[in-house]
Design a protein around this motif. Sequence first.
Motif, PDB file in Angstrom:
ATOM      1  N   TRP A  51      47.516 -48.052 -84.217  1.00 36.00           N
ATOM      2  CA  TRP A  51      48.219 -47.997 -85.498  1.00 36.00           C
ATOM      3  C   TRP A  51      48.701 -46.589 -85.825  1.00 36.00           C
ATOM      4  O   TRP A  51      49.827 -46.378 -86.283  1.00 36.00           O
ATOM      5  CB  TRP A  51      47.300 -48.518 -86.596  1.00 36.00           C
ATOM      6  CG  TRP A  51      47.977 -48.947 -87.868  1.00 36.00           C
ATOM      7  CD1 TRP A  51      49.215 -48.592 -88.312  1.00 36.00           C
ATOM      8  CD2 TRP A  51      47.426 -49.822 -88.855  1.00 36.00           C
ATOM      9  NE1 TRP A  51      49.473 -49.187 -89.521  1.00 36.00           N
ATOM     10  CE2 TRP A  51      48.393 -49.953 -89.876  1.00 36.00           C
ATOM     11  CE3 TRP A  51      46.211 -50.499 -88.976  1.00 36.00           C
ATOM     12  CZ2 TRP A  51      48.182 -50.730 -91.008  1.00 36.00           C
ATOM     13  CZ3 TRP A  51      46.000 -51.277 -90.100  1.00 36.00           C
ATOM     14  CH2 TRP A  51      46.965 -51.408 -91.100  1.00 36.00           C
ATOM     15  N   PRO A 105      53.666 -58.451 -90.115  1.00 39.16           N
ATOM     16  CA  PRO A 105      53.970 -57.056 -90.498  1.00 39.16           C
ATOM     17  C   PRO A 105      52.789 -56.398 -91.191  1.00 39.16           C
ATOM     18  O   PRO A 105      52.099 -57.062 -91.963  1.00 39.16           O
ATOM     19  CB  PRO A 105      55.164 -57.209 -91.448  1.00 39.16           C
ATOM     20  CG  PRO A 105      55.812 -58.492 -91.027  1.00 39.16           C
ATOM     21  CD  PRO A 105      54.672 -59.388 -90.605  1.00 39.16           C
ATOM     22  N   PRO A 106      52.502 -55.110 -90.879  1.00 36.55           N
ATOM     23  CA  PRO A 106      53.389 -54.164 -90.189  1.00 36.55           C
ATOM     24  C   PRO A 106      53.334 -54.207 -88.671  1.00 36.55           C
ATOM     25  O   PRO A 106      53.964 -53.380 -88.012  1.00 36.55           O
ATOM     26  CB  PRO A 106      52.873 -52.818 -90.693  1.00 36.55           C
ATOM     27  CG  PRO A 106      51.401 -53.042 -90.864  1.00 36.55           C
ATOM     28  CD  PRO A 106      51.285 -54.443 -91.407  1.00 36.55           C
ATOM     29  N   VAL A 107      52.571 -55.130 -88.087  1.00 43.36           N
ATOM     30  CA  VAL A 107      52.479 -55.206 -86.630  1.00 43.36           C
ATOM     31  C   VAL A 107      53.849 -55.560 -86.048  1.00 43.36           C
ATOM     32  O   VAL A 107      54.519 -56.481 -86.518  1.00 43.36           O
ATOM     33  CB  VAL A 107      51.432 -56.252 -86.201  1.00 43.36           C
ATOM     34  CG1 VAL A 107      51.445 -56.432 -84.692  1.00 43.36           C
ATOM     35  CG2 VAL A 107      50.046 -55.837 -86.681  1.00 43.36           C
ATOM     36  N   GLN A 108      54.251 -54.809 -85.023  1.00 45.84           N
ATOM     37  CA  GLN A 108      55.512 -55.023 -84.318  1.00 45.84           C
ATOM     38  C   GLN A 108      55.207 -55.236 -82.833  1.00 45.84           C
ATOM     39  O   GLN A 108      54.109 -54.915 -82.364  1.00 45.84           O
ATOM     40  CB  GLN A 108      56.433 -53.823 -84.503  1.00 45.84           C
ATOM     41  CG  GLN A 108      56.767 -53.497 -85.947  1.00 45.84           C
ATOM     42  CD  GLN A 108      57.553 -54.597 -86.634  1.00 45.84           C
ATOM     43  OE1 GLN A 108      58.378 -55.260 -85.994  1.00 45.84           O
ATOM     44  NE2 GLN A 108      57.299 -54.810 -87.925  1.00 45.84           N
ATOM     45  N   ASP A 123      47.501 -59.045 -92.575  1.00 44.80           N
ATOM     46  CA  ASP A 123      48.496 -58.047 -92.215  1.00 44.80           C
ATOM     47  C   ASP A 123      48.560 -57.838 -90.702  1.00 44.80           C
ATOM     48  O   ASP A 123      49.077 -56.844 -90.220  1.00 44.80           O
ATOM     49  CB  ASP A 123      48.204 -56.713 -92.905  1.00 44.80           C
ATOM     50  CG  ASP A 123      46.839 -56.132 -92.527  1.00 44.80           C
ATOM     51  OD1 ASP A 123      46.098 -56.792 -91.765  1.00 44.80           O
ATOM     52  OD2 ASP A 123      46.520 -55.019 -92.986  1.00 44.80           O
ATOM     53  N   ASP A 131      52.359 -45.219 -87.366  1.00 42.39           N
ATOM     54  CA  ASP A 131      52.545 -44.857 -88.772  1.00 42.39           C
ATOM     55  C   ASP A 131      52.502 -43.355 -89.018  1.00 42.39           C
ATOM     56  O   ASP A 131      52.940 -42.880 -90.060  1.00 42.39           O
ATOM     57  CB  ASP A 131      51.546 -45.583 -89.679  1.00 42.39           C
ATOM     58  CG  ASP A 131      50.117 -45.084 -89.564  1.00 42.39           C
ATOM     59  OD1 ASP A 131      49.840 -44.230 -88.697  1.00 42.39           O
ATOM     60  OD2 ASP A 131      49.265 -45.561 -90.331  1.00 42.39           O
ATOM     61  N   TRP A 161      53.366 -52.611 -80.847  1.00 44.83           N
ATOM     62  CA  TRP A 161      51.921 -52.475 -81.005  1.00 44.83           C
ATOM     63  C   TRP A 161      51.195 -53.187 -79.872  1.00 44.83           C
ATOM     64  O   TRP A 161      50.197 -52.693 -79.355  1.00 44.83           O
ATOM     65  CB  TRP A 161      51.472 -53.081 -82.333  1.00 44.83           C
ATOM     66  CG  TRP A 161      51.793 -52.321 -83.566  1.00 44.83           C
ATOM     67  CD1 TRP A 161      52.933 -51.647 -83.855  1.00 44.83           C
ATOM     68  CD2 TRP A 161      50.943 -52.178 -84.702  1.00 44.83           C
ATOM     69  NE1 TRP A 161      52.862 -51.104 -85.112  1.00 44.83           N
ATOM     70  CE2 TRP A 161      51.646 -51.409 -85.654  1.00 44.83           C
ATOM     71  CE3 TRP A 161      49.671 -52.632 -85.020  1.00 44.83           C
ATOM     72  CZ2 TRP A 161      51.109 -51.080 -86.888  1.00 44.83           C
ATOM     73  CZ3 TRP A 161      49.127 -52.312 -86.256  1.00 44.83           C
ATOM     74  CH2 TRP A 161      49.840 -51.538 -87.176  1.00 44.83           C
TER      75      TRP A 161
END
Length: 214
Positions: free
Chosen positions: A96, A140-143, A190, A100, A146
């Motif tokens: 992560w 999201p926020p996982v794309q 999430d 970020d 990742w």
Amino acid sequence: MTTFLRPGDRVLLTGDSITDWGRDRDQPDSPWGLGHGYAGIVAALAGARRPDLDLTFHNRGIGGDTTRMLRERWQPDALDLEPTVVSILVGVNDTWRRFDSGAVTSVEEYEGHYRAILQATRERLDPRFVLVEPFVLPVPPVQPAWREDLNPRIHVVRRLAAEYDAALVPADGLFAAAAARTPPERWAFDGVHPTAAGHGLLAEAWLAAVGLSA
């Protein structure tokens, strides 16, 4: 009935926020110190299913921890407790933070920190290990990127579990299978942090890995 656990075991569950999950850090060894996530569920069900084992559980998860952070606090939060069983779930923050904040932990560094933790613990205490795979779901926020970053870390955990004769909790595949049946948000709101159902799923998998299935 034979299980991975033994009478009088002191079980440490540690890692990041998934383990932390509402525990009272001011009273870590009180009834409130286990939190209300999978760690608390594991302690509750293990105690109910095998009261004869007289198990003691400790939760030392800290939200946001990477493997490096876990390694830095390992002496006071693990070794000093002298557990006989050590359960670790860590890795998603190593992924992560890359996306970020640009803080990259290579897979080699991840394995180095993880291995150092295991080796120091084996040399000092020679406990039994439970290693839990890190996991993500496509919320999201996982794309997709990742997943590319996390997959090699999952393989590191599997390899270390074999090397250190640990019980392995195959959490990534478990959550992927659950999300194939229902929307992934049912299990991790999430993509990282489990819902109540997700914590239940993880707790049941942990118990199955140590031979305490219902």
